[in-house]
Design a protein around this motif. Structure first.
Motif, mmCIF file in Angstrom:
data_model
loop_
_atom_site.group_PDB
_atom_site.id
_atom_site.type_symbol
_atom_site.label_atom_id
_atom_site.label_comp_id
_atom_site.label_asym_id
_atom_site.label_seq_id
_atom_site.Cartn_x
_atom_site.Cartn_y
_atom_site.Cartn_z
ATOM 1 N N GLY A 1 0.810 -1.213 0.000
ATOM 2 C CA GLY A 1 0.000 0.000 0.000
ATOM 3 C C GLY A 1 0.842 1.262 0.000
ATOM 4 O O GLY A 1 0.582 2.206 -0.760
ATOM 5 N N VAL A 2 1.872 1.282 0.839
ATOM 6 C CA VAL A 2 2.758 2.457 0.907
ATOM 7 C C VAL A 2 3.524 2.619 -0.404
ATOM 8 O O VAL A 2 3.713 3.748 -0.885
ATOM 9 N N SER A 3 3.935 1.521 -1.018
ATOM 10 C CA SER A 3 4.652 1.585 -2.290
ATOM 11 C C SER A 3 3.769 2.165 -3.391
ATOM 12 O O SER A 3 4.216 3.016 -4.170
ATOM 13 N N LEU A 4 2.526 1.678 -3.455
ATOM 14 C CA LEU A 4 1.614 2.194 -4.472
ATOM 15 C C LEU A 4 1.318 3.672 -4.252
ATOM 16 O O LEU A 4 1.328 4.462 -5.202
ATOM 17 N N LEU A 5 1.078 4.039 -3.006
ATOM 18 C CA LEU A 5 0.825 5.440 -2.697
ATOM 19 C C LEU A 5 2.044 6.306 -3.024
ATOM 20 O O LEU A 5 1.915 7.396 -3.587
ATOM 21 N N GLY A 6 3.231 5.804 -2.692
ATOM 22 C CA GLY A 6 4.459 6.535 -3.004
ATOM 23 C C GLY A 6 4.686 6.669 -4.499
ATOM 24 O O GLY A 6 5.137 7.716 -4.984
ATOM 25 N N ALA A 7 4.362 5.623 -5.255
ATOM 26 C CA ALA A 7 4.530 5.684 -6.708
ATOM 27 C C ALA A 7 3.578 6.701 -7.330
ATOM 28 O O ALA A 7 3.978 7.495 -8.198
ATOM 29 N N VAL A 8 2.340 6.713 -6.874
ATOM 30 C CA VAL A 8 1.374 7.690 -7.398
ATOM 31 C C VAL A 8 1.811 9.095 -7.016
ATOM 32 O O VAL A 8 1.747 10.025 -7.841
ATOM 33 N N TRP A 9 2.271 9.269 -5.784
ATOM 34 C CA TRP A 9 2.740 10.588 -5.361
ATOM 35 C C TRP A 9 3.917 11.044 -6.222
ATOM 36 O O TRP A 9 3.972 12.194 -6.649
ATOM 37 N N ALA A 10 4.869 10.140 -6.468
ATOM 38 C CA ALA A 10 6.038 10.500 -7.272
ATOM 39 C C ALA A 10 5.629 10.855 -8.700
ATOM 40 O O ALA A 10 6.186 11.785 -9.297
ATOM 41 N N LEU A 11 4.661 10.129 -9.251
ATOM 42 C CA LEU A 11 4.197 10.443 -10.607
ATOM 43 C C LEU A 11 3.575 11.836 -10.669
ATOM 44 O O LEU A 11 3.790 12.576 -11.633
ATOM 45 N N VAL A 12 2.820 12.192 -9.655
ATOM 46 C CA VAL A 12 2.181 13.508 -9.663
ATOM 47 C C VAL A 12 3.183 14.603 -9.310
ATOM 48 O O VAL A 12 3.208 15.663 -9.949
ATOM 49 N N ALA A 13 4.035 14.362 -8.334
ATOM 50 C CA ALA A 13 4.946 15.405 -7.852
ATOM 51 C C ALA A 13 6.068 15.695 -8.840
ATOM 52 O O ALA A 13 6.430 16.854 -9.058
ATOM 53 N N PHE A 14 6.643 14.669 -9.442
ATOM 54 C CA PHE A 14 7.794 14.861 -10.320
ATOM 55 C C PHE A 14 7.429 14.843 -11.802
ATOM 56 O O PHE A 14 8.196 15.299 -12.627
ATOM 57 N N ASP A 15 6.285 14.267 -12.140
ATOM 58 C CA ASP A 15 5.787 14.183 -13.512
ATOM 59 C C ASP A 15 6.847 13.639 -14.483
ATOM 60 O O ASP A 15 7.166 14.261 -15.490
ATOM 61 N N PRO A 16 7.402 12.438 -14.200
ATOM 62 C CA PRO A 16 8.443 11.901 -15.077
ATOM 63 C C PRO A 16 7.888 11.429 -16.429
ATOM 64 O O PRO A 16 8.635 11.356 -17.410
#
Length: 92
Positions: free
Chosen positions: A10-25
């Motif tokens: 759960g934390v990994s998925l949440l972190g991945a979504v956050w990283a996608l939105v925050a950094f927009d790679p």
């Protein structure tokens, strides 16, 4: 699946979504406001978790039930132990 693995997933998925939105790679062309809102989310989650933990500990301490019978039994055992030590010559 153990509870630890569930939490890590759960934390990994949440972190991945956050990283996608925050950094927009992936250059998803998200509005700037999304990134501005996404940056403080980990801090908000940390503060929320701390408040929840504090409330849980406070509630458990407030509703902790007394064991009067066990306390009396323990005091009785302490008295017996002291008497036994006196009989064996130990001065208190």
């Amino acid at each position: 699946m153990t509870k630890l693995l569930q939490w890590l997933l759960g934390v990994s998925l949440l972190g991945a979504v956050w990283a996608l939105v925050a950094f927009d790679p992936l250059e998803l062309s998200l509005p700037r406001t999304y990134r501005e809102v996404a940056w403080p989310i980990p801090l908000y989650l940390l503060v929320s978790f701390g408040c929840y933990s504090l409330a849980t500990v406070g509630y458990r301490v407030a509703t902790f039930n007394d064991c009067n019978e066990a306390a009396r039994e323990l005091h009785e055992q302490i008295k017996e132990a002291k008497e036994d030590l006196r009989k064996k010559g130990l001065k208190m």
